[in-house]
Write a protein that holds these residues in place. Structure first.
Motif, short mmCIF file in Angstrom:
data_model
loop_
_atom_site.label_atom_id
_atom_site.label_comp_id
_atom_site.label_asym_id
_atom_site.label_seq_id
_atom_site.Cartn_x
_atom_site.Cartn_y
_atom_site.Cartn_z
N LYS A 1 0.85 -1.20 0.00
CA LYS A 1 0.00 0.00 0.00
C LYS A 1 0.88 1.24 0.00
CE LYS A 1 -3.81 -2.22 2.34
NZ LYS A 1 -4.44 -2.48 3.61
N ARG A 2 0.42 2.29 -0.66
CA ARG A 2 1.19 3.53 -0.70
C ARG A 2 1.03 4.31 0.59
NH1 ARG A 2 0.70 7.48 -5.17
NH2 ARG A 2 -1.44 7.58 -4.47
N VAL A 3 2.15 4.87 1.05
CA VAL A 3 2.17 5.71 2.24
C VAL A 3 2.93 6.99 1.95
CG1 VAL A 3 2.03 3.72 3.81
CG2 VAL A 3 4.27 4.69 3.22
N ALA A 4 2.66 8.02 2.74
CA ALA A 4 3.38 9.28 2.66
C ALA A 4 3.46 9.86 4.06
CB ALA A 4 2.66 10.25 1.72
N PHE A 5 4.49 10.68 4.31
CA PHE A 5 4.66 11.33 5.60
C PHE A 5 4.57 12.83 5.42
CE2 PHE A 5 6.47 7.20 6.44
CZ PHE A 5 6.17 6.96 7.77
N LEU A 6 3.87 13.48 6.34
CA LEU A 6 3.72 14.93 6.33
C LEU A 6 3.96 15.46 7.74
CD1 LEU A 6 1.16 13.69 4.40
CD2 LEU A 6 1.18 16.09 3.79
N SER A 7 4.21 16.76 7.82
CA SER A 7 4.45 17.39 9.12
C SER A 7 3.78 18.75 9.15
CB SER A 7 5.96 17.55 9.34
OG SER A 7 6.22 18.13 10.59
N CYS A 8 3.42 19.18 10.35
CA CYS A 8 2.80 20.49 10.53
C CYS A 8 3.09 20.95 11.95
CB CYS A 8 1.30 20.38 10.30
SG CYS A 8 0.41 21.94 10.49
N LEU A 9 3.28 22.25 12.13
CA LEU A 9 3.49 22.77 13.48
C LEU A 9 2.32 22.39 14.35
CD1 LEU A 9 4.89 26.34 12.80
CD2 LEU A 9 6.11 24.38 13.74
N GLY A 10 2.59 21.92 15.54
CA GLY A 10 1.56 21.55 16.48
C GLY A 10 1.11 20.10 16.36
N VAL A 11 1.50 19.42 15.28
CA VAL A 11 1.11 18.04 15.08
C VAL A 11 2.33 17.15 14.93
CG1 VAL A 11 -0.15 16.42 13.58
CG2 VAL A 11 -1.07 18.70 13.99
N GLU A 12 3.43 17.70 14.48
CA GLU A 12 4.67 16.96 14.22
C GLU A 12 4.50 16.06 13.01
OE1 GLU A 12 8.71 16.52 15.07
OE2 GLU A 12 7.36 17.77 16.19
N LEU A 13 4.73 14.77 13.13
CA LEU A 13 4.77 13.88 11.98
C LEU A 13 3.51 13.01 11.90
CD1 LEU A 13 6.78 12.99 9.70
CD2 LEU A 13 7.53 11.20 11.26
N ILE A 14 2.93 12.94 10.69
CA ILE A 14 1.82 12.01 10.45
C ILE A 14 2.16 11.17 9.23
CG2 ILE A 14 0.08 13.54 11.45
CD1 ILE A 14 -0.93 13.88 8.46
N GLU A 15 1.56 10.01 9.18
CA GLU A 15 1.68 9.14 8.01
C GLU A 15 0.28 8.94 7.46
OE1 GLU A 15 3.44 4.69 6.86
OE2 GLU A 15 3.04 5.17 8.95
N LEU A 16 0.18 8.85 6.15
CA LEU A 16 -1.08 8.52 5.50
C LEU A 16 -0.88 7.18 4.79
CD1 LEU A 16 -1.89 11.94 3.78
CD2 LEU A 16 -2.82 11.07 5.94
N VAL A 17 -1.88 6.30 4.88
CA VAL A 17 -1.83 5.04 4.16
C VAL A 17 -3.07 4.96 3.28
CG1 VAL A 17 -2.88 3.71 6.06
CG2 VAL A 17 -1.57 2.52 4.29
N GLU A 18 -2.86 4.61 2.03
CA GLU A 18 -3.95 4.51 1.07
C GLU A 18 -4.61 3.14 1.21
OE1 GLU A 18 -4.35 6.34 -3.25
OE2 GLU A 18 -2.88 4.72 -3.19
N MET A 19 -5.88 3.15 1.52
CA MET A 19 -6.62 1.90 1.76
C MET A 19 -7.43 1.49 0.54
SD MET A 19 -5.48 1.36 4.74
CE MET A 19 -6.32 -0.08 5.27
#
Length: 129
Positions: free
Chosen positions: A111-129
């Protein structure tokens, strides 16, 4: 978005796996080596909770610098999305920065994944379902 898992950075995946088993977690799969990311990875579940343990293989791993900061602790939350590229665009419009572009994750059956970041949240990952 629904949470898929919480990612833990660990120094020793075998010791950490054993510690989570004592807390009632079951291994969802065997420990796998992700050659692209140069890391050992395992998913574990406890009822409806899923965690991902990540251990950098060596200092050449992209995860190695994170080990110093997040040693044996959570470092990202992964969210499910049906449309990865659209979700990335929407989040970028909202101030998130793409840290790691979409790629197939060996330990998530390609499955495809990507990582993003934002102030106040730090690091998130998204996984395509």
């Amino acid at each position: 978005m629904k949470i898929h898992h919480i990612g833990y950075m660990v120094k020793n995946i075998k010791k950490s796996t054993a510690a989570f088993i004592r807390l009632g977690y079951d291994m969802e799969q065997d420990i796998q080596e992700d050659h692209n990311r140069k890391a050992l990875i395992v998913f574990m579940v406890n009822d409806s909770y899923r965690i991902e343990l990540v251990q950098p293989i060596d200092e050449s791993s992209d995860y190695y610098p994170l080990l110093k900061k997040y040693r044996n602790s959570p470092y990202h939350i992964c969210y499910c999305t049906e449309y990865l590229d659209k979700t990335i665009d929407d989040l970028r419009w909202g101030g998130y920065i793409l840290v790691r572009p979409p790629e197939k994750a060996i330990c998530l059956n390609g499955k495809r994944v990507a990582f993003l970041s934002c102030l106040g949240v730090e690091l998130i990952e998204l996984v395509e379902m």
